[in-house]
Design an enzyme around this catalytic site. Sequence first.
Site, short mmCIF file in Angstrom:
data_model
loop_
_atom_site.label_atom_id
_atom_site.label_comp_id
_atom_site.label_asym_id
_atom_site.label_seq_id
_atom_site.Cartn_x
_atom_site.Cartn_y
_atom_site.Cartn_z
N GLU A 44 0.88 -1.17 0.00
CA GLU A 44 0.00 0.00 0.00
C GLU A 44 0.91 1.22 0.00
O GLU A 44 1.49 1.59 1.03
CB GLU A 44 -0.90 0.04 1.23
CG GLU A 44 -1.82 1.26 1.23
CD GLU A 44 -2.39 1.60 2.60
OE1 GLU A 44 -2.59 2.79 2.87
OE2 GLU A 44 -2.62 0.66 3.39
N ARG A 48 1.29 10.46 0.30
CA ARG A 48 1.62 11.48 1.29
C ARG A 48 2.79 12.36 0.85
O ARG A 48 3.23 13.22 1.60
CB ARG A 48 1.94 10.81 2.63
CG ARG A 48 0.78 10.02 3.20
CD ARG A 48 1.09 9.42 4.54
NE ARG A 48 0.00 8.56 5.01
CZ ARG A 48 0.01 7.89 6.16
NH1 ARG A 48 1.08 7.98 6.95
NH2 ARG A 48 -1.02 7.14 6.51
N THR A 72 -4.20 6.57 1.37
CA THR A 72 -4.39 8.01 1.58
C THR A 72 -5.00 8.67 0.34
O THR A 72 -4.56 9.73 -0.10
CB THR A 72 -3.07 8.71 1.98
OG1 THR A 72 -2.32 7.86 2.87
CG2 THR A 72 -3.36 10.01 2.72
N LYS A 132 -11.16 -0.74 5.37
CA LYS A 132 -9.94 -0.55 6.15
C LYS A 132 -10.34 -0.21 7.58
O LYS A 132 -11.10 0.73 7.80
CB LYS A 132 -9.12 0.58 5.53
CG LYS A 132 -7.87 0.97 6.30
CD LYS A 132 -7.11 2.05 5.52
CE LYS A 132 -5.86 2.51 6.26
NZ LYS A 132 -5.06 3.45 5.45
#
Length: 218
Positions: A44, A48, A72, A132
């Site tokens: 994953e 960011r 994200t 998640k």
Amino acid sequence: MSFPIEIIDRLRQCRVVAGFSVDHVDHAVPIAEALLAGGIDAIELTLRTDAGIDAVKAICQQVPDMLVGVGTILTPDAAAAVAQAGAAFGVAPGLNRRVIEGAKDAGLPFAPGIMTPSELETAIESDCRFVKFFPAEASGGVTFLKSLAAPYKHLDIEYFPLGGVCVDNMLDYLRMPEVTAVGGSWIVNKQMVENGDWAGLQSRSAEVVNALKTGGER
């Protein structure tokens, strides 16, 4: 869109997904190759940093045996960019209906982040049955997740816990039949990446895989 069963099956085989971000695109492929050489074949990569999307493209193109997930994802535009980059799936730390719809429009299998029953019901209403669970440990860990999952067991919800998961507690999560895989942000050591210690990263990957094997079956 519902999460493809072939990705769920692949994640169940992987059991641990290595989570990380990259500051430099040039690090992306060596990280993926080191993880793969050590036995971890799912990641994953989080958005960011400014290098995120280009890093996803590089891994998808140059490390085809890696299952590439992206984390994200906070906007519909990001979901579209992730799909165009070639990622297999996307996740987010929270639940945003606009992002869910953006992922559907882009054809990107997507797992929103949930922590409460209300968030889980919103995800279910949006046809998200793979979610998640974040932040896992701070929310109460395995004990909390078992309590959360119990009323929805008949709906066959699949959970992907991240946040505070480590080699010492990952098997506790993985013993839950509802848990597809866990996210491991401890695996990719930033200092190793900065030093280009790909052999060391491969060893860390192999240690995790060995811990999975010696920890017993679910």
